[in-house]
Scaffold this motif. Structure first.
Motif, PDB file in Angstrom:
ATOM      1  N   VAL A 128     -78.411  25.683  13.831  1.00 44.83           N
ATOM      2  CA  VAL A 128     -78.850  24.990  15.049  1.00 44.83           C
ATOM      3  C   VAL A 128     -79.569  23.686  14.725  1.00 44.83           C
ATOM      4  N   ASN A 129     -80.421  23.687  13.706  1.00 41.69           N
ATOM      5  CA  ASN A 129     -81.291  22.527  13.462  1.00 41.69           C
ATOM      6  C   ASN A 129     -81.003  21.813  12.147  1.00 41.69           C
ATOM      7  N   ALA A 130     -79.884  22.086  11.523  1.00 45.94           N
ATOM      8  CA  ALA A 130     -79.634  21.620  10.160  1.00 45.94           C
ATOM      9  C   ALA A 130     -79.755  20.109  10.022  1.00 45.94           C
ATOM     10  N   GLU A 131     -79.181  19.346  10.922  1.00 46.02           N
ATOM     11  CA  GLU A 131     -79.189  17.894  10.773  1.00 46.02           C
ATOM     12  C   GLU A 131     -80.599  17.332  10.917  1.00 46.02           C
ATOM     13  N   GLN A 132     -81.367  17.867  11.884  1.00 44.26           N
ATOM     14  CA  GLN A 132     -82.746  17.382  12.060  1.00 44.26           C
ATOM     15  C   GLN A 132     -83.615  17.730  10.851  1.00 44.26           C
ATOM     16  N   GLY A 160     -73.544  17.499   1.399  1.00 44.14           N
ATOM     17  CA  GLY A 160     -72.785  16.324   1.796  1.00 44.14           C
ATOM     18  C   GLY A 160     -73.653  15.238   2.400  1.00 44.14           C
ATOM     19  N   LEU A 161     -74.790  15.630   2.962  1.00 43.62           N
ATOM     20  CA  LEU A 161     -75.752  14.666   3.496  1.00 43.62           C
ATOM     21  C   LEU A 161     -76.665  14.104   2.409  1.00 43.62           C
ATOM     22  N   LEU A 164     -73.036  25.967   5.399  1.00 42.65           N
ATOM     23  CA  LEU A 164     -74.218  25.175   5.718  1.00 42.65           C
ATOM     24  C   LEU A 164     -74.696  24.379   4.497  1.00 42.65           C
ATOM     25  N   THR A 165     -74.654  24.995   3.329  1.00 39.69           N
ATOM     26  CA  THR A 165     -75.089  24.266   2.134  1.00 39.69           C
ATOM     27  C   THR A 165     -74.131  23.117   1.812  1.00 39.69           C
ATOM     28  N   GLU A 166     -72.847  23.316   2.029  1.00 38.60           N
ATOM     29  CA  GLU A 166     -71.890  22.234   1.798  1.00 38.60           C
ATOM     30  C   GLU A 166     -72.152  21.070   2.741  1.00 38.60           C
TER      31      GLU A 166
END
Length: 450
Positions: free
Chosen positions: A188-192, A223-224, A217-219
């Motif tokens: 839900v909040n990964a990018e933030q 990647g970020l 999710l780790t990939e």
């Protein structure tokens, strides 16, 4: 598979410039292969070669550092499934939970108790390392107050447990210089959470339900650009959590599956309702294969066994435990106290120091660096003879602490007594007992005789 020295040499510039500290590129490559040098020491290596070396040098379980300076906690870096194959590299960190909804007196008590928890075992200092600060209030100002209080009163490595990105960002800004672990990024909040971790350069914990969702999710996060991740599989039942830990390690080490090649965090406080069960769960994941274990509280009767278990499992099976060379004061000795000497094999030190304490005769214990060998083995190897012992006595400064010149040596090296008296003019060499259990009556008799 790690690169060999020749494979590394092929990636180096082959200029033999010596700027890395060794005369030739081949010698530098061999040092890299043996783990005795860092490739960053080569100033002329190409970016392409550097990238290949970084990839090859990264262990299957990536190393992650939480905290700063002397209290930093390094987890991960593992390369084997079983300790006897080589060794386990970095012991798991123990974290005490503190919630921002706890009464102020309880928070103060926990911080104070954490600061003084300390045990000595076979000459080594054992203590927990981390505080896990949990935002249960949902209010940024309340959580920040807790973070500020802990920052002012403790130098522990920190875990910030908060899934609200706004609150987590505010807390991260306050604690950024301490390099806490941000816990946790979810689907839900990964990018933030990733944005916060990147902004402040923080390690980030990742939680998902099951290994498939976790790897996806780790990939996404790698990647970020986030490399320092800590994994939580989401399992809260012992059986499933155990299976997840074993599968993670096997995938990372045997299958070289980089998406799950990160250390893990075990919220033991969420997996049990009472301290003994929590300690049992914690012990399970010290062995298989937790990177951090969060406990609801630290109690001596459960924490000490866990610290000893961790010590035993994360000692190098190829090298004996060793105590630092020096003078150890036992029982508050004065200038008339006896002086004994022994090797720095930790078990030997522990037995001898305990028996001196049991004698009720305060004394000085000189510990000679014998590379972790026991008295007889060190003597046979030429590391605990008259010359070695005399050198330590002279340089240690023990003569400045005592009036007499009487040195008690282990009975097993009685043969060295004559040579020692020649090497230490003015000293009387007394041959002590061969067995530790005989030290108390021997010291009491020595005290009467003197």
């Amino acid at each position: 598979m790690p690169l060999t020295g020749i494979e590394i040499f092929k990636l180096l510039p082959k200029t033999n410039c010596g700027q890395c500290g060794v005369p030739t590129c081949l010698a530098f490559a061999m040092s890299l292969a043996a783990g005795k040098a860092e490739f960053a020491a080569c100033p002329t290596i190409s970016p392409e070669a550097r990238l290949k070396l970084e990839e090859a040098a990264t262990p299957p379980i990536r190393s992650v550092v939480i905290g700063t300076d002397a209290r930093a906690v390094k987890i991960g870096g593992e390369t084997v499934l079983f300790r006897h194959e080589k060794r386990f590299e970095n012991p798991p960190g123990f974290a005490m939970l503190i919630s921002d909804t706890m009464p102020a007196a309880e928070i103060d008590s926990r911080i104070a108790r954490f600061s003084i928890i300390f045990y000595e075992r076979v000459g080594l200092k054992l203590r927990p390392e981390m505080l896990a600060l949990q935002c249960d209030s949902g209010k940024a100002e309340v959580f920040i107050d807790l973070v500020n209080k802990v920052l002012s009163k403790s130098d522990a490595a920190l875990i910030l447990i908060c899934e609200d990105p706004e609150v987590a960002a505010a807390a991260a800004a306050v604690a950024a210089t301490r390099k806490p672990l941000l816990y946790a990024a979810t689907e839900v909040n990964a990018e933030q959470m990733a944005t916060i971790a990147i902004q402040y350069g923080l390690p980030l914990a990742v939680r998902a339900s099951g290994l498939n969702a976790l790897s996806a999710l780790t990939e996404k996060l790698t990647g970020l650009g986030i490399k320092n991740l800590v994994l939580d599989t989401g399992a809260r039942k012992l059986r499933q959590a155990f299976a997840d830990q074993v599968m993670l390690r096997r995938l990372a080490i045997q299958q070289k599956f980089r998406a799950l090649g990160f250390p893990t965090i075990i919220p033991a406080h969420e997996m049990a309702s009472e301290p003994l069960s929590e300690a049992m769960i914690a012990g399970t994941f010290i062995a298989k294969y937790g990177g951090i274990v969060i406990l609801s509280d630290f109690q001596g009767e459960t924490l000490f066994p866990l610290l000893v278990l961790r010590l035993n499992l994360y000692s190098d099976p190829q090298r004996p435990l060793a105590t630092a060379e020096g003078i150890y004061e036992i029982g508050g000795p004065d200038e008339n106290a006896p002086v004994l000497i022994t090797s720095n094999f930790s078990l030997t030190y522990f037995i001898v120091s305990s028996e001196i304490e049991n004698s009720r005769v305060p004394g000085y214990l000189l510990v000679k660096d014998t590379e972790g060998l026991s008295v007889m083995t060190a003597w046979a190897a030429g590391k605990f003879g008259a010359d070695n012992i005399a050198s330590l006595v002279r340089k240690s400064g023990i003569a400045d602490r005592i009036k007499h010149r009487d040195l008690i040596i282990p009975g097993y090296i009685a043969i060295e007594s004559g040579a020692l008296e020649e090497s230490l003019p003015g000293w009387r060499i007394t041959v002590g007992p061969r067995e530790g259990a005989h030290i108390p009556p021997f010291l009491r008799n020595w005290q009467v005789a003197c």
